[in-house]
Design a protein around this motif. Structure first.
Motif, short mmCIF file in Angstrom:
data_model
loop_
_atom_site.label_atom_id
_atom_site.label_comp_id
_atom_site.label_asym_id
_atom_site.label_seq_id
_atom_site.Cartn_x
_atom_site.Cartn_y
_atom_site.Cartn_z
N ILE A 172 0.89 -1.16 0.00
CA ILE A 172 0.00 0.00 0.00
C ILE A 172 0.92 1.20 0.00
O ILE A 172 1.78 1.32 0.89
N ILE A 173 0.81 2.03 -1.03
CA ILE A 173 1.70 3.19 -1.11
C ILE A 173 0.90 4.43 -0.73
O ILE A 173 -0.19 4.65 -1.24
N TYR A 174 1.46 5.16 0.26
CA TYR A 174 0.81 6.38 0.72
C TYR A 174 1.50 7.53 0.02
O TYR A 174 2.58 7.97 0.42
N GLY A 175 0.92 7.97 -1.09
CA GLY A 175 1.57 8.99 -1.92
C GLY A 175 0.61 10.09 -2.26
O GLY A 175 -0.27 10.42 -1.46
N SER A 176 0.74 10.65 -3.47
CA SER A 176 -0.17 11.73 -3.87
C SER A 176 -1.60 11.20 -3.84
O SER A 176 -2.56 11.92 -3.60
N SER A 177 -1.76 9.90 -4.12
CA SER A 177 -2.98 9.21 -3.71
C SER A 177 -2.50 7.91 -3.05
O SER A 177 -1.36 7.52 -3.25
N THR A 178 -3.39 7.28 -2.30
CA THR A 178 -2.99 6.02 -1.67
C THR A 178 -3.45 4.89 -2.56
O THR A 178 -4.58 4.88 -3.06
N MET A 179 -2.54 3.94 -2.82
CA MET A 179 -2.88 2.82 -3.71
C MET A 179 -2.54 1.50 -3.05
O MET A 179 -1.52 1.39 -2.38
N LEU A 180 -3.38 0.51 -3.30
CA LEU A 180 -3.07 -0.85 -2.88
C LEU A 180 -2.77 -1.63 -4.16
O LEU A 180 -3.58 -1.62 -5.10
N GLY A 187 -1.77 -12.16 -11.97
CA GLY A 187 -1.61 -10.79 -12.42
C GLY A 187 -1.50 -9.83 -11.24
O GLY A 187 -1.71 -10.21 -10.08
N VAL A 188 -1.16 -8.60 -11.58
CA VAL A 188 -0.98 -7.57 -10.55
C VAL A 188 -2.09 -6.53 -10.73
O VAL A 188 -2.33 -6.07 -11.85
N HIS A 189 -2.75 -6.18 -9.63
CA HIS A 189 -3.88 -5.27 -9.73
C HIS A 189 -3.70 -4.10 -8.77
O HIS A 189 -3.31 -4.31 -7.62
N GLY A 190 -4.01 -2.90 -9.25
CA GLY A 190 -3.84 -1.71 -8.44
C GLY A 190 -5.18 -1.05 -8.15
O GLY A 190 -6.04 -0.92 -9.04
N PHE A 191 -5.37 -0.64 -6.89
CA PHE A 191 -6.62 -0.03 -6.44
C PHE A 191 -6.28 1.32 -5.83
O PHE A 191 -5.41 1.41 -4.96
N THR A 192 -6.99 2.36 -6.26
CA THR A 192 -6.73 3.69 -5.70
C THR A 192 -7.77 3.98 -4.62
O THR A 192 -8.96 3.68 -4.80
N PHE A 193 -7.29 4.53 -3.51
CA PHE A 193 -8.18 4.81 -2.39
C PHE A 193 -8.99 6.06 -2.66
O PHE A 193 -8.43 7.11 -3.01
N ASP A 194 -10.32 5.93 -2.56
CA ASP A 194 -11.19 7.10 -2.68
C ASP A 194 -11.62 7.48 -1.27
O ASP A 194 -12.47 6.83 -0.66
N PRO A 195 -11.01 8.55 -0.70
CA PRO A 195 -11.30 8.89 0.70
C PRO A 195 -12.75 9.28 0.93
O PRO A 195 -13.26 9.12 2.02
N SER A 196 -13.45 9.75 -0.14
CA SER A 196 -14.82 10.20 0.07
C SER A 196 -15.75 9.03 0.38
O SER A 196 -16.77 9.21 1.04
N GLU A 199 -13.04 3.61 0.22
CA GLU A 199 -12.82 2.32 -0.44
C GLU A 199 -11.63 2.38 -1.40
O GLU A 199 -11.38 3.42 -2.01
N PHE A 200 -10.96 1.22 -1.54
CA PHE A 200 -9.95 1.08 -2.60
C PHE A 200 -10.70 0.60 -3.86
O PHE A 200 -11.36 -0.45 -3.83
N LEU A 201 -10.58 1.35 -4.95
CA LEU A 201 -11.31 1.02 -6.19
C LEU A 201 -10.33 0.60 -7.28
O LEU A 201 -9.27 1.24 -7.45
N LEU A 202 -10.70 -0.42 -8.02
CA LEU A 202 -9.80 -0.92 -9.07
C LEU A 202 -9.53 0.16 -10.11
O LEU A 202 -10.44 0.62 -10.79
#
Ligand code: FDP
Length: 341
Positions: A172-180, A187-196, A199-202
């Motif tokens: 989980i990278i805590y950066g300009s956005s947070t991503m898991l 395969g490798v899948h990335g989810f971006t955290f939507d703080p509103s 949830e982590f969304l694909l």
């Protein structure tokens, strides 16, 4: 154990829990434990995200004054992230033991949860911690193995398994956005955290890294510690050779998870050589190199210590360090060629 090369169809915007469940349905033998484990980990990640995003506001910056097993000063946020992950994961019933970069020995599952679990979790709670105070991306790295020991509780041997035996790995990278970003071997899948909506969304299904990169990442301040092979190798990436896409651009944040993530997405090679005098690397096999190597291979890249593939190394110690060359396949091959001289 993960199989190389399987792919799953993906739907953008689905939550990480739904994605994990949908993947699980494709495996009728699955009990749901593994899906539950990953979902709980995502929740722990949200709690750490909340703390990291408020780091400048609340009194969590600065150091605790203690020194961890690696001989480094422990930062308050590392401590916090470690506690959150342990507390969140130890009552799930999915784990038989945990190991953390911040803790000397394996972490037993509390006695009030005697049912134990079938998996182990090894993690670096907050990688890149020397960057906490200066707003640079940091991250949590994790690796999951199956329990192989016979006793009712998890044991050291459950952690000393090769990287090829990982059932999942991610960060989980805590950066300009947070991503898991995770892989369970399909395969490798990335989810971006939507703080509103919390949830982590694909957002990045089936991440693939290019076969050849254009970025080299290494701490050149340590060049006095390199041996001749590493010197020549780095010179090679910097050499002007337009037809072969060189020189590469130099990019080094000094936060492994952030350097790795950028190179994974854009194409590049991250190098942390061994010290020429001691022969030792800095990065940890179980908490950093092996999980990132699984992700990298699943994305089409590769990772070596020197002559050996990271995933083929049989760990001998919980906090073992290794040299690391990780990134695009062709670039890792280049490293192998120079290191083999
Ligand atoms: P940090 O010490 O800040 O936690 O393994 C730890 C790590 O950072 C990696 O994230 C990073 O890539 C590396 O160390 C940086 O080491 P150097 O300062 O020696 O380049």
């Amino acid at each position: 154990m993960y199989r190389r090369g399987c792919k799953m169809p993906e739907r953008l915007g689905i939550t990480v829990s739904k994605h994990i469940l949908e993947t699980q349905r494709k495996f009728p033998e699955a009990t749901g434990d593994f899906s539950g484990l990953l979902s709980e980990l995502a929740v722990a990640g949200k709690v750490v995200h909340r703390a990291v995003s408020k780091a400048g506001l609340v009194d969590v910056l600065g150091k605790t004054g203690e020194v961890n097993i690696q001989g480094e000063e422990v930062q308050k946020l590392d401590d916090f992230a470690n506690t959150i992950i342990v507390q969140k994961m130890d009552h799930t019933g999915y784990l038989c033991a945990m190991a953390s970069e911040e803790v000397d020995d394996i972490i037993e599952i509390a006695d009030k949860h005697p049912q134990g679990g079938r998996y182990t979790l090894a993690f670096d709670p907050l990688d890149g911690s020397s960057n906490i105070d200066v707003n640079v991306s940091i991250g949590t790295i994790f690796s999951v193995h199956r329990k192989i020991s016979k006793g009712p509780k998890g044991a050291l041997e459950d952690f000393l398994q090769k990287g090829t035996e990982q059932v999942a790995a991610g960060y989980i990278i805590y950066g300009s956005s947070t991503m898991l970003v995770y892989t369970a071997g399909h395969g490798v899948h990335g989810f971006t955290f939507d703080p509103s909506i919390g949830e982590f969304l694909l957002s990045h299904p089936n991440i693939k890294t290019p076969d050849k990169g254009s970025i080299y990442s290494i701490n050149e301040g340590h060049s006095y510690k390199w041996d001749e092979r590493v010197r020549k190798m780095v010179d090679h990436f910097k050499e002007h050779d337009k037809d072969n896409g060189r020189p590469y651009s130099g990019r080094y944040i000094g936060s492994l998870v952030a350097d790795f993530h950028r190179n994974l997405m854009k194409g590049g090679i991250f190098m942390y050589p061994s010290d020429a005098k001691t022969g030792e690397g800095k990065l940890r096999l179980l908490y950093e190199a092996a999980p990132l190597a699984m992700i990298c291979e699943q994305a089409g890249g590769s990772a070596i210590a020197e002559s050996e593939n990271i995933l083929d190394i049989e760990p001998t110690d919980l906090h073992q360090r290794v040299p690391l060359y990780i990134g695009c396949k062709e670039d890792v091959e280049t490293c192998k060629r120079f290191l083999g001289e």
